[in-house]
Design a protein around this motif. Structure first.
Motif, PDB file in Angstrom:
ATOM      1  N   TYR A  52      -0.562 -19.985  -1.709  1.00 58.28           N
ATOM      2  CA  TYR A  52      -1.058 -19.020  -1.254  1.00 58.28           C
ATOM      3  C   TYR A  52      -0.357 -19.898   0.365  1.00 58.28           C
ATOM      4  O   TYR A  52      -0.704 -20.871   0.408  1.00 58.28           O
ATOM      5  CB  TYR A  52      -2.119 -18.860  -1.810  1.00 58.28           C
ATOM      6  N   ARG A  53       0.219 -19.381   1.299  1.00 61.69           N
ATOM      7  CA  ARG A  53       0.524 -19.791   2.565  1.00 61.69           C
ATOM      8  C   ARG A  53      -0.062 -19.196   3.728  1.00 61.69           C
ATOM      9  O   ARG A  53       0.318 -18.214   4.822  1.00 61.69           O
ATOM     10  CB  ARG A  53       1.678 -19.837   3.164  1.00 61.69           C
ATOM     11  N   PRO A  54      -1.974 -19.559   4.024  1.00 61.79           N
ATOM     12  CA  PRO A  54      -2.855 -18.572   5.159  1.00 61.79           C
ATOM     13  C   PRO A  54      -1.697 -18.763   6.629  1.00 61.79           C
ATOM     14  O   PRO A  54      -1.878 -18.252   7.386  1.00 61.79           O
ATOM     15  CB  PRO A  54      -3.469 -18.982   5.083  1.00 61.79           C
ATOM     16  N   GLU A  55      -1.358 -19.779   6.830  1.00 62.28           N
ATOM     17  CA  GLU A  55      -0.378 -20.472   8.364  1.00 62.28           C
ATOM     18  C   GLU A  55       0.830 -19.286   8.223  1.00 62.28           C
ATOM     19  O   GLU A  55       1.211 -19.173   9.226  1.00 62.28           O
ATOM     20  CB  GLU A  55       0.548 -21.867   7.798  1.00 62.28           C
ATOM     21  N   THR A  56       0.762 -18.230   7.606  1.00 63.84           N
ATOM     22  CA  THR A  56       1.681 -17.633   7.341  1.00 63.84           C
ATOM     23  C   THR A  56       1.498 -16.473   6.795  1.00 63.84           C
ATOM     24  O   THR A  56       2.583 -15.578   6.543  1.00 63.84           O
ATOM     25  CB  THR A  56       3.524 -17.559   7.266  1.00 63.84           C
ATOM     26  N   GLU A  57       0.305 -15.780   6.747  1.00 61.28           N
ATOM     27  CA  GLU A  57      -0.210 -15.016   6.273  1.00 61.28           C
ATOM     28  C   GLU A  57       0.164 -13.531   6.225  1.00 61.28           C
ATOM     29  O   GLU A  57       0.533 -12.912   5.184  1.00 61.28           O
ATOM     30  CB  GLU A  57      -1.978 -15.185   6.304  1.00 61.28           C
ATOM     31  N   ARG A  58       0.783 -13.088   7.715  1.00 58.84           N
ATOM     32  CA  ARG A  58       1.312 -11.659   7.826  1.00 58.84           C
ATOM     33  C   ARG A  58       2.979 -11.849   7.071  1.00 58.84           C
ATOM     34  O   ARG A  58       2.976 -10.286   5.988  1.00 58.84           O
ATOM     35  CB  ARG A  58       1.167 -11.776   9.055  1.00 58.84           C
ATOM     36  N   ALA A  59       3.527 -12.441   7.235  1.00 58.27           N
ATOM     37  CA  ALA A  59       4.899 -12.910   6.986  1.00 58.27           C
ATOM     38  C   ALA A  59       5.136 -12.673   4.934  1.00 58.27           C
ATOM     39  O   ALA A  59       5.311 -12.624   4.498  1.00 58.27           O
ATOM     40  CB  ALA A  59       5.221 -13.935   7.604  1.00 58.27           C
ATOM     41  N   SER A  60       4.041 -13.893   4.661  1.00 62.22           N
ATOM     42  CA  SER A  60       4.251 -13.926   3.274  1.00 62.22           C
ATOM     43  C   SER A  60       3.086 -13.832   2.206  1.00 62.22           C
ATOM     44  O   SER A  60       3.696 -13.019   1.264  1.00 62.22           O
ATOM     45  CB  SER A  60       3.771 -15.365   3.175  1.00 62.22           C
ATOM     46  N   HIS A  61       1.792 -12.547   2.546  1.00 65.01           N
ATOM     47  CA  HIS A  61       1.502 -12.180   1.823  1.00 65.01           C
ATOM     48  C   HIS A  61       1.204 -10.760   2.316  1.00 65.01           C
ATOM     49  O   HIS A  61       0.507 -10.144   1.525  1.00 65.01           O
ATOM     50  CB  HIS A  61       0.280 -13.139   1.657  1.00 65.01           C
ATOM     51  N   TYR A  62       1.971 -10.126   2.802  1.00 62.95           N
ATOM     52  CA  TYR A  62       1.625  -8.651   3.271  1.00 62.95           C
ATOM     53  C   TYR A  62       2.844  -7.554   3.190  1.00 62.95           C
ATOM     54  O   TYR A  62       4.037  -8.209   4.257  1.00 62.95           O
ATOM     55  CB  TYR A  62       1.211  -8.102   4.686  1.00 62.95           C
ATOM     56  N   PHE A  63       3.051  -6.554   3.229  1.00 62.85           N
ATOM     57  CA  PHE A  63       3.772  -5.369   3.084  1.00 62.85           C
ATOM     58  C   PHE A  63       3.304  -4.257   3.060  1.00 62.85           C
ATOM     59  O   PHE A  63       2.411  -3.565   2.799  1.00 62.85           O
ATOM     60  CB  PHE A  63       4.714  -5.771   1.593  1.00 62.85           C
ATOM     61  N   ARG A  64       4.153  -3.248   3.776  1.00 59.73           N
ATOM     62  CA  ARG A  64       3.261  -1.928   3.832  1.00 59.73           C
ATOM     63  C   ARG A  64       3.971  -1.638   2.484  1.00 59.73           C
ATOM     64  O   ARG A  64       4.651  -0.610   2.113  1.00 59.73           O
ATOM     65  CB  ARG A  64       4.518  -1.212   4.830  1.00 59.73           C
ATOM     66  N   ALA A  65       2.932  -0.178   2.276  1.00 62.35           N
ATOM     67  CA  ALA A  65       2.807   0.802   1.465  1.00 62.35           C
ATOM     68  C   ALA A  65       2.841   2.276   1.458  1.00 62.35           C
ATOM     69  O   ALA A  65       1.241   1.933   2.341  1.00 62.35           O
ATOM     70  CB  ALA A  65       2.501  -0.215   0.121  1.00 62.35           C
ATOM     71  N   GLY A  66       2.278   3.298   0.509  1.00 67.17           N
ATOM     72  CA  GLY A  66       1.526   4.274   0.913  1.00 67.17           C
ATOM     73  C   GLY A  66       1.163   3.710  -0.761  1.00 67.17           C
ATOM     74  O   GLY A  66       1.593   3.722  -1.980  1.00 67.17           O
ATOM     75  N   ILE A  67      -0.444   3.731  -0.733  1.00 68.14           N
ATOM     76  CA  ILE A  67      -1.227   3.207  -2.157  1.00 68.14           C
ATOM     77  C   ILE A  67      -1.369   4.134  -2.698  1.00 68.14           C
ATOM     78  O   ILE A  67      -1.284   5.019  -4.397  1.00 68.14           O
ATOM     79  CB  ILE A  67      -2.237   2.423  -1.880  1.00 68.14           C
ATOM     80  N   LYS A  68      -1.439   5.792  -2.761  1.00 72.56           N
ATOM     81  CA  LYS A  68      -1.801   6.927  -3.491  1.00 72.56           C
ATOM     82  C   LYS A  68      -0.291   7.069  -4.657  1.00 72.56           C
ATOM     83  O   LYS A  68      -0.423   7.523  -5.361  1.00 72.56           O
ATOM     84  CB  LYS A  68      -1.773   8.100  -3.023  1.00 72.56           C
ATOM     85  N   PRO A  69       0.873   6.985  -3.932  1.00 72.12           N
ATOM     86  CA  PRO A  69       2.012   7.056  -4.808  1.00 72.12           C
ATOM     87  C   PRO A  69       2.282   6.372  -5.847  1.00 72.12           C
ATOM     88  O   PRO A  69       3.022   5.832  -6.231  1.00 72.12           O
ATOM     89  CB  PRO A  69       3.283   7.571  -3.729  1.00 72.12           C
ATOM     90  N   GLN A  70       1.990   5.102  -5.032  1.00 69.65           N
ATOM     91  CA  GLN A  70       1.962   3.508  -6.321  1.00 69.65           C
ATOM     92  C   GLN A  70       1.439   3.205  -6.776  1.00 69.65           C
ATOM     93  O   GLN A  70       1.992   2.534  -8.416  1.00 69.65           O
ATOM     94  CB  GLN A  70       1.598   2.520  -4.819  1.00 69.65           C
ATOM     95  N   PHE A  71       0.485   3.876  -6.755  1.00 66.04           N
ATOM     96  CA  PHE A  71      -0.352   3.918  -7.991  1.00 66.04           C
ATOM     97  C   PHE A  71      -1.583   5.223  -8.559  1.00 66.04           C
ATOM     98  O   PHE A  71      -1.184   5.817  -7.707  1.00 66.04           O
ATOM     99  CB  PHE A  71      -1.582   2.716  -7.902  1.00 66.04           C
ATOM    100  N   ASP A  72      -2.052   4.978  -9.700  1.00 61.87           N
ATOM    101  CA  ASP A  72      -2.989   5.762 -10.331  1.00 61.87           C
ATOM    102  C   ASP A  72      -3.871   6.103 -10.089  1.00 61.87           C
ATOM    103  O   ASP A  72      -4.842   6.805  -9.990  1.00 61.87           O
ATOM    104  CB  ASP A  72      -2.503   6.583 -11.740  1.00 61.87           C
TER     105      ASP A  72
END
Length: 446
Positions: free
Chosen positions: A393-413
């Protein structure tokens, strides 16, 4: 919040089912499972207590109420096999009583060597020991990091059933000698500093399969299990050899190799369970990034495939259910760097443009949100940030290290969301574990 976000939050609240920490919290999910044979249960981090416990509770119900007969997890085959032998009583029959978690020695040990997993393992053992040997629920690993351990176990199996082939395997695997770090092997092989061992590993896998009938003759179901495990170790070695070479080439290709291997093992397990008279129904535990359909994420848009996508493509939408888990804030067991010590880390509140933050605005705190097949669903065309915390876990680079763009509805049921979560507890003593990392605003809360 904008008017659009407020309306989205209100619509989600109207569709979500609030969790009350009761047995019935999972009724809606069990209804969605129906007759499906594959239920993939994710996690937004590798170190969150609630995700492990909820997956355990759901899996208990899948086993007891839906006839599921195997659990497959994001762990290496040899280490998970020790747990499999423990929960099925195979060690008892062999007169062995070892620590079932003793083989989880490599980083990150706490990912499976934790109290939450141990509680489920003990339940599964007790459940199994009340059942006939041939109807006991297995516990298996899908991952491919155990190159040298798997090669060693192939040789050890051959020593029992075919000493001559064991010697042949030793000679074939000689090309891997003097390098005990698979990443070092991958580097040297990728940059032509040493020849690849792929041909030798492939030949041993072929020989193992070719002589399978002879090795199993007269050995009953126990010998069939040993042969199956040996073949999986040989297959793992082949996939791992390719994976470690690709680590120094295309990241996309190495990711695809790994998830392709895990998918292959999953379907091998399903066939194996059915061959021995079981239902071939499996619960899968792995990170959201492996189990949510990659085609609906930034990963997929960049060419990566994952297990969720491949399972849907192979088994179909009607036989596989993909379930995600999210959290807004809390604490997590994670390291600051690779091979670092596990720490009790504070998870920063989710970024405003994320699903996790949106879910927290519903005011429900903990809820279940069905996503599959709902006409006019508020999230049908939504693309937002989604958080993923692995073993680091790298909170100092939170956005780059721990986030990605997604459409959650087609991703999961379906998705389970918890506003605030806690860290898993490692089985090993961790200095100052109770003195966890405090939020940055402590003690003022502003």
């Amino acid at each position: 919040m904008t008017l659009e976000t407020t309306a989205l939050s209100r619509n989600i609240r109207a569709r979500a089912l609030r969790l009350e920490q009761r047995h019935s919290d999972y009724d809606a999910l069990l209804d969605m499972v129906g007759d499906r044979s594959l239920v993939l249960l994710g996690e937004a981090s590798h170190g969150t207590r609630e995700f492990y416990r909820m997956r355990g509770d759901i899996t208990r119900r899948l086993i007891e109420e839906k006839g599921f007969d195997a659990v497959a997890v994001e762990a290496d085959w040899p280490t998970a096999w020790c747990l499999h032998r423990y929960v099925t009583g195979a060690e008892d029959e062999a007169g062995l009583r070892t620590d079932p978690f003793g083989e989880f020695r490599r980083f990150p040990q706490w990912m499976w060597r934790n109290r939450e997993t141990a509680e489920f393992i003990e339940w599964l053992r007790e459940y199994n020991l009340r059942r006939p040997v041939g109807r006991r629920v297995g516990f298996y690993g899908l991952d491919l990091y155990s190159l040298y351990d798997s090669l060693h176990l192939v040789i050890r199996y051959l020593e029992k059933v075919d000493p001559e082939q064991a010697e042949a395997a030793r000679r074939a695997y000689d090309c891997l000698d003097h390098v005990r770090d698979p990443q070092q092997y991958g580097y040297q092989s990728a940059f032509k500093l040493r020849p690849s061992c792929r041909a030798e590993i492939l030949q041993q896998l072929k020989q193992l399969r070719l002589r399978a009938a002879d090795y199993q003759a007269g050995g009953g179901s126990g010998r069939a299990e040993e042969q199956f495990s040996a073949e999986q170790n040989a297959q793992l070695a082949l996939a791992a050899e390719s994976y470690y070479r690709e680590m120094f080439g295309s990241r996309v290709h190495s990711w695809n190799l790994r998830d392709g291997h895990m998918t292959s093992v999953l379907f091998d397990l399903q066939r194996h369970q059915r061959k021995r008279g079981g239902a071939g129904k499996l619960a899968v535990w792995a990170h959201n990034s492996h189990l949510g359909d990659a085609r609906a994420t930034e990963m997929g848009w960049n060419g990566e495939q994952n297990m969720g996508q491949l399972v849907r493509m192979r088994a179909g939408y009607d036989d596989a259910l993909l379930v995600g888990f999210t959290t807004h804030t809390g604490f997590v067991a994670a390291a600051r760097e690779w091979d670092g010590a596990v720490e009790h880390r504070w998870v920063r509140p989710a970024l405003p443009e994320s699903y996790e933050h949106l879910f927290s605005t519903t005011g429900l705190e903990c809820f279940f949100l069905p996503l599959k097949g709902a006409e006019g669903h508020p999230l049908r065309n939504t693309v937002m940030l989604e958080r993923a915390i692995g073993v680091i876990y790298r909170p100092e680079t939170e956005r780059a290290s721990h986030y990605f763009r997604a459409g959650i509805k087609p991703q999961f049921d379906a998705v389970f969301h918890l506003d605030e979560t806690t860290a898993i507890e490692p089985l090993d003593t961790v200095p100052d574990w109770c003195r966890h990392e405090a939020p940055e605003t402590y003690p003022f809360g502003v």
